[in-house]
Design a protein around this motif. Structure first.
Motif, PDB file in Angstrom:
ATOM      1  N   ALA A   1      -2.042   1.706   5.601  1.00 53.99           N
ATOM      2  CA  ALA A   1      -2.898   0.881   4.746  1.00 53.99           C
ATOM      3  C   ALA A   1      -4.282   0.851   5.402  1.00 53.99           C
ATOM      4  N   ALA A  50       3.997  -1.336   6.057  1.00 56.22           N
ATOM      5  CA  ALA A  50       2.750  -0.785   5.519  1.00 56.22           C
ATOM      6  C   ALA A  50       2.403   0.454   6.330  1.00 56.22           C
ATOM      7  N   THR A  97      -4.469  -3.314   6.119  1.00 52.08           N
ATOM      8  CA  THR A  97      -3.398  -3.653   7.054  1.00 52.08           C
ATOM      9  C   THR A  97      -3.428  -5.138   7.378  1.00 52.08           C
ATOM     10  N   GLY A 112       0.836  -1.191   0.000  1.00 54.12           N
ATOM     11  CA  GLY A 112       0.000   0.000   0.000  1.00 54.12           C
ATOM     12  C   GLY A 112       0.870   1.238   0.000  1.00 54.12           C
TER      13      GLY A 112
END
Length: 267
Positions: A106, A103, A111, A34
């Motif tokens: 996200a 991440a 996530t 992401g």
């Protein structure tokens, strides 16, 4: 400037993980799930991979315009071992082995998808900064989520439900990582004046699994009546009647950027 401060601080917390995998692996694989504009990935590549002999960084982003923009920037900078993939986190094609997965923000269950990818691909280190945790709050609102006793008072009002749901989501995420053998640290990413989406979950794989943590996680799911995407994808179910007794929780470690346990064995 707020985003830059967050990225720089996160990179500082990632330094022990990057140094660890570079010492133990000739070609470490870093995944930025992401990635958005890939600011985090560019900083990580510049600081840790640009002048190293091996290693690559894969940025995964669902919006093709951001992917193309980042790809052009990498070409101009001659970041030759930086790769880009346009895909949602849950549908991406991951390398067989991941060494570090990160991440940053996200959204909601994205996530969870990033954590599933990390666990399934044996990531040595995980760093996620969740945001917009809405799934569990919605489950708490449904009739099926009716915890016993007075716990439901914690989320009777919509505001409390959002806050409690967000907190519960991240507790479940941390406990899930522990169940799969990670040593977990939960701490603040940066000052609240820069972002309210500020909780950082760091994990380092030190065991194959942790039975104590799994039992605690199953009990928590049963007591709260929720089952977020992360646990569904990993096949973790709530504890049922006749389940084993839940071990007492061990004290959480003091927040630190660098876990002190021995590295996980190469798989």
């Amino acid at each position: 400037m707020r985003k830059l401060k967050q990225v720089n601080h996160l990179v500082g917390l990632l330094r022990p993980a990057m140094e660890d995998v570079q010492q133990r692996h000739a070609n470490p694989v870093v995944v930025d799930a992401g990635s958005g504009n890939a600011y985090l990935g560019f900083v990580v590549y510049e600081l840790f991979l640009k002048d190293s002999a091996g290693g690559e960084l894969l940025s995964i982003e669902g919006r093709p315009d951001l992917t193309e923009r980042a790809k052009g920037r990498a070409e101009r900078l001659h970041f030759d071992r930086m790769r880009f993939q346009t895909a949602h986190i849950d549908a991406a094609e991951y390398p067989e082995r991941i060494h570090v997965l990160m991440a940053l923000h996200a959204c909601d269950t994205a996530t969870d998808d990033a954590l599933v990818a990390a666990i399934k691909h044996g990531a040595d280190h995980v760093a996620v900064v969740p945001c917009c945790q809405a799934e569990v709050a919605a489950q708490l609102k449904e009739k099926k989520a009716k915890p016993a006793g007075s716990m439901s008072l914690l989320f009777q009002h919509p505001w409390h439900r959002r806050e409690f749901g967000s907190h519960l989501t991240n507790v479940i995420r941390a406990l899930t990582l522990e169940a799969f053998g990670y040593q977990v640290t939960v701490t603040e990413l940066t000052g609240w004046e820069h972002s309210l989406k500020n909780e950082l979950i760091l994990g380092r794989r030190v065991h194959r699994d942790n039975r104590r943590a799994r039992l605690q996680l199953q009990a928590l799911l049963a007591e709260t009546g929720v089952q977020p995407r992360l646990t569904r994808l990993l096949g973790i179910t709530p504890a049922g009647a006749g389940s084993e007794p839940v071990p007492d929780a061990e004290p959480a470690p003091e927040p630190t950027a660098e876990p002190v346990s021995e590295p996980a064995p190469e798989s």
